[in-house]
Design an enzyme around this catalytic site. Structure first.
Site, PDB file in Angstrom:
ATOM      1  N   TYR A   1     -39.948 -16.404 -16.330  1.00 25.22           N
ATOM      2  CA  TYR A   1     -39.645 -17.397 -15.309  1.00 25.22           C
ATOM      3  C   TYR A   1     -39.589 -16.683 -13.961  1.00 25.22           C
ATOM      4  CZ  TYR A   1     -37.935 -20.041 -19.383  1.00 25.22           C
ATOM      5  OH  TYR A   1     -37.823 -20.672 -20.597  1.00 25.22           O
TER       6      TYR A   1
ATOM      7  N   LYS B   1     -49.155 -22.503 -20.094  1.00 26.70           N
ATOM      8  CA  LYS B   1     -48.660 -21.284 -19.472  1.00 26.70           C
ATOM      9  C   LYS B   1     -49.814 -20.305 -19.293  1.00 26.70           C
ATOM     10  CE  LYS B   1     -44.269 -21.903 -21.919  1.00 26.70           C
ATOM     11  NZ  LYS B   1     -43.695 -22.757 -20.874  1.00 26.70           N
TER      12      LYS B   1
ATOM     13  N   HIS C   1     -39.600 -24.411 -16.689  1.00 26.19           N
ATOM     14  CA  HIS C   1     -40.476 -23.909 -17.738  1.00 26.19           C
ATOM     15  C   HIS C   1     -41.007 -22.545 -17.327  1.00 26.19           C
ATOM     16  CE1 HIS C   1     -40.442 -27.864 -19.636  1.00 26.19           C
ATOM     17  NE2 HIS C   1     -40.683 -28.394 -18.439  1.00 26.19           N
TER      18      HIS C   1
END
Length: 289
Positions: free
Chosen positions: A229, A265, A236
């Site tokens: 992060y 991601k 997220h």
């Protein structure tokens, strides 16, 4: 009917077309005297489009073997997108006009790749063809993750209980997870708190990411070492990070990218290269623009 050559192979141009017509329409080949000269990729491309035919029945197999199926699929995709394509030293280089050529490396699932290739010999795209002939394209770029978190000093020590690591007192939520009032730590987090920042490459990468202001959590459920992060406000994780060795099978790389793509991601591969942590991001792309 005009003729041409590709190495030791002779061919005829179909439909009464000339060598100049082929050069103008497909932007491939050149004339040597009155013959059209093609490289193996160009020759196979025109043969499969029905534009030429060989004088010798064995020519197709010889040229296919020289090119390989996987590299030809990449070449054909690029040609069909309107690119000029040339092969050099195992890579395909492509462009539409006078811009800098982009580079593409074809990988089979079982191929080995060295991390040094990512940082010392970078290419714009990697290209893989599965057993059913379907292609997958990956973009590649070295990156430098930077977060926005300023971490408070962690007090307390690591305590071993029940075969797991705990922090002896409550700490900020950026490290560990809550378990009935205790702070449960991963092995990497425990090493970090204990000042053991280079026990393994995984510990080194964890420490480097924290020093960059990133919140680092386990990525076990995604098959990666970490989820990362970039800020406290991040709901997220932006990245999944896998720490890899000097050499990996391509299927390990492609599998990680597929998982990261499925959960929206970016997949980053990290390694210790020349005593420095380096990061390379790979993404699946739908098409080459």
């Amino acid at each position: 009917m005009e003729e041409g050559i590709c190495g030791s192979h002779d061919f005829l141009i179909e439909d009464g077309k000339s060598g100049n017509y082929i050069i103008g329409k497909y932007r491939i080949g050149y004339l040597s005297g009155d013959k059209l000269v093609l490289d193996p990729f160009e020759c196979l491309y025109l043969y499969l489009k029905g534009r030429i035919r060989f004088k010798d029945d064995g020519s197709v197999a010889d040229i296919f073997n020289a090119v390989t199926f996987d590299r030809y699929v990449a070449y054909e995709l690029l040609k069909n997108r309107g690119y000029r394509v040339k092969e050099d030293s195992g890579l395909l280089y492509f462009r539409k006009t006078t811009e800098r050529p982009m580079s593409l490396r074809v990988m089979r699932e079982s191929d080995l790749i060295e991390f040094s290739d990512f940082v010392e010999n970078p290419v714009d795209f990697y290209f893989t063809v599965d057993e059913e002939g379907d292609p997958t394209i990956y973009s590649s770029q070295e990156v430098s993750p930077v977060g926005t978190v300023h971490f408070e000093k962690i007090s307390g020590s690591v305590v071993k209980m029940g075969g797991r690591n705990f922090l002896s007192q409550e700490a900020s939520s950026w490290i560990g997870s809550t378990f009935h009032g205790y702070r449960l730590l991963t092995e990497t987090e425990a090493n970090f708190i204990s000042g053991k920042h280079d026990v393994t490459p995984v510990d080194t990468v964890f420490s480097d990411l924290v020093s960059r202001g990133c919140i680092v959590k386990t990525g076990f459920k995604y098959g990666a070492n970490f989820r990362v992060y970039l800020g406290n406000e991040s709901q997220h994780a932006e990245y999944l990070v896998s720490v890899i060795s000097d050499t990996e099978r391509w299927y390990s790389i492609s599998r990680g990218v597929r998982v990261a793509s499925s959960v929206r991601k970016t997949m980053i591969f990290a390694s210790i290269y020349k005593n420095e942590v380096r990061y390379v991001a790979l993404k699946r792309v739908k098409d080459i623009i």
